[in-house]
Design a protein around this motif. Sequence first.
Motif, short mmCIF file in Angstrom:
data_model
loop_
_atom_site.label_atom_id
_atom_site.label_comp_id
_atom_site.label_asym_id
_atom_site.label_seq_id
_atom_site.Cartn_x
_atom_site.Cartn_y
_atom_site.Cartn_z
N PRO A 162 0.82 -1.23 0.00
CA PRO A 162 0.00 0.00 0.00
C PRO A 162 0.85 1.27 0.00
CG PRO A 162 -0.84 -1.58 1.60
CD PRO A 162 0.48 -2.10 1.13
N MET A 163 1.95 1.26 0.76
CA MET A 163 2.80 2.44 0.78
C MET A 163 3.45 2.67 -0.58
SD MET A 163 4.58 2.24 4.57
CE MET A 163 5.58 3.70 4.26
N ALA A 164 3.87 1.59 -1.24
CA ALA A 164 4.47 1.72 -2.57
C ALA A 164 3.44 2.26 -3.57
CB ALA A 164 5.02 0.38 -3.04
N TYR A 165 2.21 1.79 -3.45
CA TYR A 165 1.15 2.28 -4.35
C TYR A 165 0.89 3.77 -4.11
CZ TYR A 165 -3.42 3.16 -6.37
OH TYR A 165 -4.47 3.71 -7.06
N LEU A 166 0.71 4.14 -2.84
CA LEU A 166 0.44 5.53 -2.52
C LEU A 166 1.59 6.44 -2.92
CD1 LEU A 166 -1.21 5.12 1.00
CD2 LEU A 166 -2.35 5.85 -1.11
N ALA A 167 2.80 5.89 -2.91
CA ALA A 167 3.98 6.69 -3.27
C ALA A 167 4.12 6.86 -4.78
CB ALA A 167 5.24 6.03 -2.71
N GLY A 168 3.25 6.21 -5.55
CA GLY A 168 3.33 6.32 -6.99
C GLY A 168 4.36 5.42 -7.62
N LEU A 169 4.77 4.37 -6.88
CA LEU A 169 5.77 3.45 -7.41
C LEU A 169 5.15 2.35 -8.26
CD1 LEU A 169 8.07 3.05 -4.26
CD2 LEU A 169 8.12 4.78 -6.07
N MET A 170 3.86 2.12 -8.11
CA MET A 170 3.17 1.11 -8.91
C MET A 170 2.29 1.73 -9.99
SD MET A 170 2.03 -1.64 -5.99
CE MET A 170 3.25 -2.52 -5.03
N GLN A 171 1.83 2.94 -9.73
CA GLN A 171 1.00 3.67 -10.69
C GLN A 171 1.37 5.14 -10.58
OE1 GLN A 171 -3.20 3.20 -10.14
NE2 GLN A 171 -3.75 4.72 -11.67
#
Length: 231
Positions: A162-171
């Motif tokens: 979730p942190m990676a997603y929120l950080a824009g690392l997945m999208q």
Amino acid sequence: MLKLTFVETKLLARDPGAVFSLLIPLFILVVFGSSIEPGDRVLLPMALAIAVGLVGLYMVPTTLATYRERGILRRMSATPVRPGRLLVVQLLLQLVLAVTACGLLLAVAGTVLGAHLPDQALSVVLTFLLGTASMFAVGLLIAALAPNGRAANGIGVLLYFPMAYLAGLMQPADQMPDMVALVGEYTPMGAFGQCLRDVWAGGAPDPLLLAVMAAYALVVSAVAARFFRWE
């Protein structure tokens, strides 16, 4: 301390998680880097944030919680080598692991992929130190609260994605709802990633986001110290 450091270094080198933390960001960089332009200024900062996040949210809490679960910290409390020294050594070794992972990424990106590297070394170092400190603080809190190594591993993974997603690392953040992107920017990994992107774009890291990372590092570390148990 020297003997403790030597032993812990050997144990870390044998840990599959350490290899995982080195190779996964490198794999992402090489696979996606081969299909983008050399001047891209997003992929390498993203890979750096992923590398530090893996060490901070996976390696740090899993190792410390496993040591407590196995009674290693309790037994060391009865020896001249106090458990606090083991904690210091572990954090330093995990920092070395994070530096090694990021150094490997920079070397491959600069030599093989021809990626853009920033000229502002001081800004890069400051951002890296604050970002790593904030991520390690979260890892310490997980280690403090998790009942055992397996739980720490699971909690770290559940927080990481979730942190990676929120950080824009997945999208990319510009493809996310505005509120989600705003919240993500003020998470430890989000602030870290955004500051890296700012530096890679030739600017200076946002002072507010630097302060956010420093606040996470200090406050979360203090909470972790309050709840950390040696046994």
